[in-house]
Scaffold this motif. Sequence first.
Motif, mmCIF file in Angstrom:
data_model
loop_
_atom_site.group_PDB
_atom_site.id
_atom_site.type_symbol
_atom_site.label_atom_id
_atom_site.label_comp_id
_atom_site.label_asym_id
_atom_site.label_seq_id
_atom_site.Cartn_x
_atom_site.Cartn_y
_atom_site.Cartn_z
ATOM 1 N N SER A 1 0.928 -1.240 -0.140
ATOM 2 C CA SER A 1 -0.090 0.017 -0.091
ATOM 3 C C SER A 1 0.890 1.391 0.008
ATOM 4 C CB SER A 1 -0.872 0.211 1.171
ATOM 5 O OG SER A 1 -0.129 0.115 2.539
ATOM 6 N N PRO B 1 -4.394 0.898 -1.475
ATOM 7 C CA PRO B 1 -4.005 -0.329 -0.656
ATOM 8 C C PRO B 1 -3.132 -1.209 -1.479
ATOM 9 C CG PRO B 1 -6.538 0.242 -0.598
ATOM 10 C CD PRO B 1 -5.953 1.068 -1.678
ATOM 11 N N ALA C 1 -12.223 -1.542 -1.164
ATOM 12 C CA ALA C 1 -12.877 -1.660 -0.278
ATOM 13 C C ALA C 1 -12.367 -3.007 0.659
ATOM 14 C CB ALA C 1 -14.440 -2.102 -0.728
ATOM 15 N N PRO C 2 -12.605 -2.710 2.000
ATOM 16 C CA PRO C 2 -12.141 -3.747 2.877
ATOM 17 C C PRO C 2 -12.695 -5.275 2.505
ATOM 18 C CG PRO C 2 -12.753 -1.862 4.197
ATOM 19 C CD PRO C 2 -13.155 -1.498 2.760
ATOM 20 N N ALA C 3 -11.927 -6.064 2.279
ATOM 21 C CA ALA C 3 -12.386 -7.467 1.717
ATOM 22 C C ALA C 3 -12.696 -8.266 2.929
ATOM 23 C CB ALA C 3 -11.516 -7.903 0.806
ATOM 24 N N SER C 4 -13.702 -9.021 2.753
ATOM 25 C CA SER C 4 -13.845 -10.085 4.060
ATOM 26 C C SER C 4 -12.860 -10.915 3.760
ATOM 27 C CB SER C 4 -15.310 -10.580 3.963
ATOM 28 O OG SER C 4 -15.473 -11.566 2.869
ATOM 29 N N PRO C 5 -12.363 -12.022 4.700
ATOM 30 C CA PRO C 5 -11.504 -13.044 4.450
ATOM 31 C C PRO C 5 -11.804 -14.038 3.437
ATOM 32 C CG PRO C 5 -11.789 -12.673 6.827
ATOM 33 C CD PRO C 5 -12.842 -11.610 6.149
ATOM 34 N N ALA D 1 -9.201 -10.206 -3.182
ATOM 35 C CA ALA D 1 -8.858 -9.899 -4.229
ATOM 36 C C ALA D 1 -7.415 -10.419 -4.876
ATOM 37 C CB ALA D 1 -8.824 -8.507 -4.393
ATOM 38 N N GLN E 1 -0.218 -11.184 -4.924
ATOM 39 C CA GLN E 1 0.719 -11.825 -4.100
ATOM 40 C C GLN E 1 1.881 -12.567 -4.938
ATOM 41 O OE1 GLN E 1 -1.656 -13.956 -1.522
ATOM 42 N NE2 GLN E 1 -2.863 -12.280 -1.689
ATOM 43 N N PRO F 1 -6.909 -16.646 0.085
ATOM 44 C CA PRO F 1 -6.343 -16.741 1.217
ATOM 45 C C PRO F 1 -6.174 -17.869 2.205
ATOM 46 C CG PRO F 1 -8.046 -14.904 1.021
ATOM 47 C CD PRO F 1 -8.313 -15.965 0.200
ATOM 48 N N PRO G 1 4.342 -7.712 1.797
ATOM 49 C CA PRO G 1 3.406 -6.702 2.413
ATOM 50 C C PRO G 1 2.277 -7.697 3.346
ATOM 51 C CG PRO G 1 3.441 -6.217 0.210
ATOM 52 C CD PRO G 1 4.321 -7.401 0.371
ATOM 53 N N LEU G 2 2.255 -8.931 3.011
ATOM 54 C CA LEU G 2 1.331 -9.681 3.947
ATOM 55 C C LEU G 2 1.883 -9.896 5.291
ATOM 56 C CD1 LEU G 2 0.829 -12.957 1.612
ATOM 57 C CD2 LEU G 2 -0.821 -11.246 2.244
ATOM 58 N N VAL H 1 -2.713 -2.541 5.863
ATOM 59 C CA VAL H 1 -3.745 -2.136 4.602
ATOM 60 C C VAL H 1 -3.488 -3.207 3.568
ATOM 61 C CG1 VAL H 1 -4.281 -0.493 3.176
ATOM 62 C CG2 VAL H 1 -3.345 0.401 5.229
ATOM 63 N N PHE H 2 -2.481 -3.508 3.102
ATOM 64 C CA PHE H 2 -2.507 -4.523 1.995
ATOM 65 C C PHE H 2 -3.101 -5.669 2.571
ATOM 66 C CE2 PHE H 2 -0.627 -8.034 -0.066
ATOM 67 C CZ PHE H 2 -0.819 -7.772 -1.386
ATOM 68 N N THR I 1 -5.186 -6.555 4.814
ATOM 69 C CA THR I 1 -6.522 -6.841 5.090
ATOM 70 C C THR I 1 -7.446 -6.373 3.865
ATOM 71 O OG1 THR I 1 -6.435 -4.534 6.224
ATOM 72 C CG2 THR I 1 -6.315 -6.267 7.671
ATOM 73 N N GLN I 2 -7.001 -5.251 3.289
ATOM 74 C CA GLN I 2 -8.090 -4.823 2.186
ATOM 75 C C GLN I 2 -7.653 -5.456 0.822
ATOM 76 O OE1 GLN I 2 -8.418 -0.495 2.052
ATOM 77 N NE2 GLN I 2 -7.938 -0.448 4.346
ATOM 78 N N VAL I 3 -6.626 -5.931 0.552
ATOM 79 C CA VAL I 3 -6.252 -6.444 -0.642
ATOM 80 C C VAL I 3 -6.158 -7.954 -0.823
ATOM 81 C CG1 VAL I 3 -4.746 -6.503 -2.656
ATOM 82 C CG2 VAL I 3 -4.905 -4.387 -1.494
ATOM 83 N N ALA I 4 -5.466 -8.549 0.302
ATOM 84 C CA ALA I 4 -5.319 -10.061 0.453
ATOM 85 C C ALA I 4 -6.464 -10.655 1.127
ATOM 86 C CB ALA I 4 -3.959 -10.299 0.983
ATOM 87 N N GLY I 5 -6.945 -9.857 1.857
ATOM 88 C CA GLY I 5 -8.478 -10.620 2.559
ATOM 89 C C GLY I 5 -7.894 -11.168 4.033
ATOM 90 N N TYR I 6 -6.813 -11.024 4.620
ATOM 91 C CA TYR I 6 -6.593 -11.597 5.769
ATOM 92 C C TYR I 6 -6.952 -10.710 6.986
ATOM 93 C CZ TYR I 6 -3.693 -15.084 3.253
ATOM 94 O OH TYR I 6 -3.021 -15.896 2.516
ATOM 95 N N PHE J 1 0.668 -11.232 9.129
ATOM 96 C CA PHE J 1 0.947 -12.317 9.899
ATOM 97 C C PHE J 1 2.384 -12.598 9.720
ATOM 98 C CE2 PHE J 1 0.924 -15.134 6.285
ATOM 99 C CZ PHE J 1 0.174 -14.623 5.363
#
Lengths: 187, 140
Positions: free
Chosen positions: A71, A75, A84-88, A92, A96, A181, B39-40, B45-46, B48-53, B57
């Motif tokens: 980010s 982000p 937008a905040p993603a749920s686990p 997106a 990675q 994830p 960034p994980l 920010v990354f 939670t908002q991008v990777a969804g964790y 960690f």
Amino acid sequence: MAVDEFPVEKGAILMFARAVGDTNPVYYDESYAQRTEVGSVIAPPTFVQSSAQFDPDYPLRPKPGQKWFGSGRTPSGLSEAPAAPASPSQSAAGNQPSDPGDASGSARSMGSSLHAEQEFTYHRPIRPGDVLSATVSAGKRWDKQGRSGRLEFAETITEYRDQDGHLVVTARGVGVRTAGPVTKGSN
Amino acid sequence: MPLKMSDLSVGDSRQETLVEDLTRTQIVQYAGASGDYNPLHTDEVFATQVAGYPSVFAHGMLTMGITARLLTDWVGDGRLLRYGARFVKQVWPGDTLSARAEVTALRDTDEGPVADFKVETTNQHGDVVLAGSASARVDR
């Protein structure tokens, strides 16, 4: 990761030992270390992981002038849109790059690539002043059916040699690629 | 002092709390030391908002590095012949990690006596986060 020249420095060993919470003076105090069996400062058991510092193409380090997937203004530096905040459960995925454990290196996959296993075989202690090199070869590949889809495992073998060509550490890493994830495996 | 084969029995064990309330700062410290700035691990920010964790960690290799201390404090410096780990579960900021090592075999080899260990690191919920094994050179 393949590395031509990995100079082992005393300060780097000190910082690595601090980061893993190990205050053993054999990792920083030369006069103490001289009175021990090893006879000099040595590196902690997982230190070769820091050879990433000497891989010019290592994908998990930001580089000047290149976009970084972490980010900043947004982000992820790879997308302009604020996410937008993603749920686990709804990731997106796709931003990675693979973990160093998956030493296939830089591939950006449509999912998570995590470090599943790591194993070191020690041939002799690493000391400040050593100049190591690392060569990487692909090992076995296998699939497994996980709860959330297919898991692809890939093994890599990294040989760390000293300036005289003698084997110092052999590392075996296993990376796993998943569809989204992962809250069970680790990295 | 290096371990002596004659002082060891299969089943001998050691247990220690290695980190209490793991901080994001220590994870970042490990990123800097290892060079792995994913960034994980370093960017809430990354993560939670991008990777969804739920949060950043720890690197599996941080847990492996933290766990190594239990082994090296027991077997002595420069005595490990092998150390392997499976990353079973993620380690999160706030976790408290304890590790337990146990002698699984004592054997004579061409290079001298060797002790084999299994090692397990658990979090404050009792969940295993790392499962591994190691071998070390010991004195006769």
